[in-house]
Design a protein around this motif. Structure first.
Motif, PDB file in Angstrom:
ATOM      1  N   LEU A 243      46.567  42.023  40.159  1.00 46.44           N
ATOM      2  CA  LEU A 243      46.139  40.653  40.418  1.00 46.44           C
ATOM      3  C   LEU A 243      45.405  40.151  39.186  1.00 46.44           C
ATOM      4  O   LEU A 243      44.350  40.686  38.817  1.00 46.44           O
ATOM      5  CB  LEU A 243      45.221  40.596  41.652  1.00 46.44           C
ATOM      6  CG  LEU A 243      44.569  39.247  41.955  1.00 46.44           C
ATOM      7  CD1 LEU A 243      45.632  38.192  42.233  1.00 46.44           C
ATOM      8  CD2 LEU A 243      43.609  39.353  43.131  1.00 46.44           C
ATOM      9  N   GLU A 244      45.961  39.124  38.553  1.00 42.98           N
ATOM     10  CA  GLU A 244      45.383  38.546  37.343  1.00 42.98           C
ATOM     11  C   GLU A 244      44.799  37.174  37.687  1.00 42.98           C
ATOM     12  O   GLU A 244      45.503  36.309  38.214  1.00 42.98           O
ATOM     13  CB  GLU A 244      46.433  38.386  36.247  1.00 42.98           C
ATOM     14  CG  GLU A 244      47.203  39.657  35.917  1.00 42.98           C
ATOM     15  CD  GLU A 244      46.430  40.583  35.000  1.00 42.98           C
ATOM     16  OE1 GLU A 244      45.378  40.137  34.465  1.00 42.98           O
ATOM     17  OE2 GLU A 244      46.862  41.735  34.806  1.00 42.98           O
ATOM     18  N   MET A 245      43.517  36.969  37.361  1.00 46.50           N
ATOM     19  CA  MET A 245      42.845  35.681  37.588  1.00 46.50           C
ATOM     20  C   MET A 245      42.226  35.217  36.270  1.00 46.50           C
ATOM     21  O   MET A 245      41.524  35.983  35.604  1.00 46.50           O
ATOM     22  CB  MET A 245      41.769  35.805  38.666  1.00 46.50           C
ATOM     23  CG  MET A 245      42.323  36.111  40.047  1.00 46.50           C
ATOM     24  SD  MET A 245      41.031  36.203  41.320  1.00 46.50           S
ATOM     25  CE  MET A 245      40.224  37.738  40.825  1.00 46.50           C
ATOM     26  N   SER A 246      42.500  33.967  35.901  1.00 47.92           N
ATOM     27  CA  SER A 246      42.012  33.423  34.636  1.00 47.92           C
ATOM     28  C   SER A 246      40.872  32.448  34.882  1.00 47.92           C
ATOM     29  O   SER A 246      40.882  31.705  35.873  1.00 47.92           O
ATOM     30  CB  SER A 246      43.149  32.727  33.879  1.00 47.92           C
ATOM     31  OG  SER A 246      43.655  31.639  34.621  1.00 47.92           O
ATOM     32  N   ARG A 247      39.895  32.477  33.970  1.00 49.13           N
ATOM     33  CA  ARG A 247      38.745  31.573  33.995  1.00 49.13           C
ATOM     34  C   ARG A 247      38.097  31.556  35.386  1.00 49.13           C
ATOM     35  O   ARG A 247      38.039  30.536  36.076  1.00 49.13           O
ATOM     36  CB  ARG A 247      39.139  30.162  33.566  1.00 49.13           C
ATOM     37  CG  ARG A 247      39.614  30.077  32.119  1.00 49.13           C
ATOM     38  CD  ARG A 247      39.864  28.647  31.686  1.00 49.13           C
ATOM     39  NE  ARG A 247      38.652  27.849  31.759  1.00 49.13           N
ATOM     40  CZ  ARG A 247      37.698  27.815  30.835  1.00 49.13           C
ATOM     41  NH1 ARG A 247      37.814  28.558  29.738  1.00 49.13           N
ATOM     42  NH2 ARG A 247      36.630  27.061  30.979  1.00 49.13           N
TER      43      ARG A 247
END
Length: 481
Positions: A243-247
């Motif tokens: 799971l990739e989450m940005s900012r």
């Protein structure tokens, strides 16, 4: 005798077992050698009966001889070769269960039945004896007709093809498949642990799951709120091992669940806590608070910070401590980074008025907010009520008469301003003199009412009559000669 390649490898494995047992348990090794010898070669019981083994000649030399392999005794009586009755049923079992595979034969005679693991090229049992050193495997039979291979507490490595073989001249084999299903499991060492990041940083979470069949991995938030993958994508569920989450922001703070399932119960999950650090922020609902003397008043501040901030109150740079006058309290909100500060001031005195500060401090920073307490009066200031209106008709008439007289005087004044000639002034003087004489005469003579009982009405009409008279005189005076 031609030996299949798989059987050759199996024999090699058995040879190793025999060598080991020969060093530790000579008697057991000798017994296994005898069993293998009886399995691989012509049974001793057949030699005692003085039977001979016949094989089918090559097709090019004996085309008229039927293909048959068997034994004959001294009376030329034919003994049929053993054969399989039913196929081995495939078995599917979850790990940890006990299973059995069955192999049914007929006309076994003096031959032997062996079980082998095809993928591992290992002989497991020969006749009634267990060859493998795996303590979870055993063998049994039903009157030498149906042979059962038992496996207790099956493991993932037990899956594969199992061969039931009869040691005829040309070995007869039959294969069944064992499929071991394994519930999903999540590896803690290969998965992410709790994460702490700064606000606006990127976050990557990993979840390593295994099982048979391969499990499906999904991500959800523990509070069922949305997952903000980026600024434009928000989902309630995300599928994948990462799971990739940005900012990331403070609203993304919380517990994330990695859920693995493959249709084999139970479904498993792992909780990963994501913490977002940022300096304190303050919100003050009322910066000016009024309170009368002797009252109790409460000042409020709302804070947002992570890690949780140290909160306190000051006045004139001095920290306020708990006593009979002041009571400070901090309540945690539902969100982990919010709290509510209050300062209660009891029995407010003149010296208590002034400026107060709520202060929030954590490792990321410090901030404060100002609240001013001022004095207010407890008695409201109001104007006196107006007098009640009167209903006396005489009072009302006098008010109207005075208003009419005032209006007449205003008319005369306007005429005086417009006509400043002596002719107009002398005419007005004469009218005024006549009016005064009439009033004087009325005052000296007896008072009479006309009509009777309407005195107040006559008084009301007199000013109006004089106004008409004055208007007529002025019109006559101004007319051209």
């Amino acid at each position: 005798m031609a030996v299949p390649r798989a059987a050759a490898v199996a024999l090699l494995a058995v040879a190793v077992v025999v060598v080991v047992l020969a060093e530790t348990q000579p008697a057991a090794a000798q017994h296994i050698v005898q069993e293998i010898d009886a399995y691989m070669f012509t049974p001793s019981s057949l030699s005692k009966r003085k039977t001979t083994t016949t094989t089918t000649p090559a097709p090019e030399t004996t085309t008229d001889v039927p293909e048959y392999t068997g034994t004959t005794d001294k009376d030329d009586k034919k003994v049929p070769d053993p054969s399989f009755v039913d196929e081995i049923e495939n078995v599917t079992a979850p790990a940890g269960r006990s299973i059995k595979l069955s192999c049914t034969v007929k006309d076994l005679g003096a031959y032997r039945v062996a079980w082998m693991h095809f993928e591992q090229s290992a002989i497991l049992t020969v006749h009634t004896h267990v060859i493998t050193r795996n303590p979870r495997i055993s063998v049994s039979h039903d009157n030498l007709r149906t042979w059962f291979l038992h496996i207790r507490d099956v493991q993932k490595e037990d899956r594969g093809r199992y061969m039931c073989q009869i040691n005829t001249a040309n070995a007869k084999t039959q294969i069944g498949y064992l499929h071991v299903v394994v519930p999903p499991s999540i590896s803690d060492t290969q998965s992410s642990s709790d994460v702490i990041v700064r606000e606006n940083a990127n976050v990557s979470l990993a979840c390593a799951a295994s099982g048979s069949p391969d499990p499906v991995v999904k991500w959800k938030r523990d509070d069922n709120s949305t997952i903000n993958v980026n600024k434009t994508l928000a989902v309630t569920e995300w599928e994948g091992t990462r799971l990739e989450m940005s900012r990331i922001s403070r609203v993304d703070m919380g517990d994330y669940l990695c859920i693995a399932s493959n249709g084999v119960p139970p479904t498993v999950s792992k909780r990963i806590r994501v913490s977002v650090d940022f300096p304190p922020m303050l919100q003050i609902p009322h910066q000016l608070v009024g309170a009368p003397l002797g009252s109790t008043v409460t000042l409020e501040c709302s804070t947002e910070a992570h890690p949780i901030s140290l909160n306190y109150w000051t006045r004139e740079k001095d920290m306020i401590h708990e006593n009979s006058k002041f009571h400070a309290d901090t309540q945690r909100a539902e969100l982990p980074y919010k709290s509510h500060m209050t300062l209660t001031i009891r029995n407010v005195e003149q010296a208590d008025y002034g400026t107060y500060k709520c202060v929030a401090k954590n490792p990321r920073g410090e901030t404060d907010g100002v609240i001013r307490l001022y004095r207010v009066s407890t008695t409201p200031t109001t104007s006196p009520p107006p007098p009640p209106p009167t209903t006396d008709p005489i009072v009302e008439t006098r008010d109207e008469s005075s208003s009419s007289s005032s209006n007449n005087n205003n008319v005369l004044d306007s005429f005086r301003e417009r006509d400043k000639g002596s002719k107009y002034l002398s005419s007005l003087n004469e009218i005024n003199k006549s009016e005064h004489k009439s009033l004087d005469a009325g005052g000296k003579g007896p008072r009479q009412e006309w009509p009777p009982g309407r005195t107040s009405g006559c008084r009301t009409l007199l000013p109006f009559a004089w106004t008409l008279l004055i208007a007529a005189v002025l019109a006559r005076v101004t007319a051209p000669l």
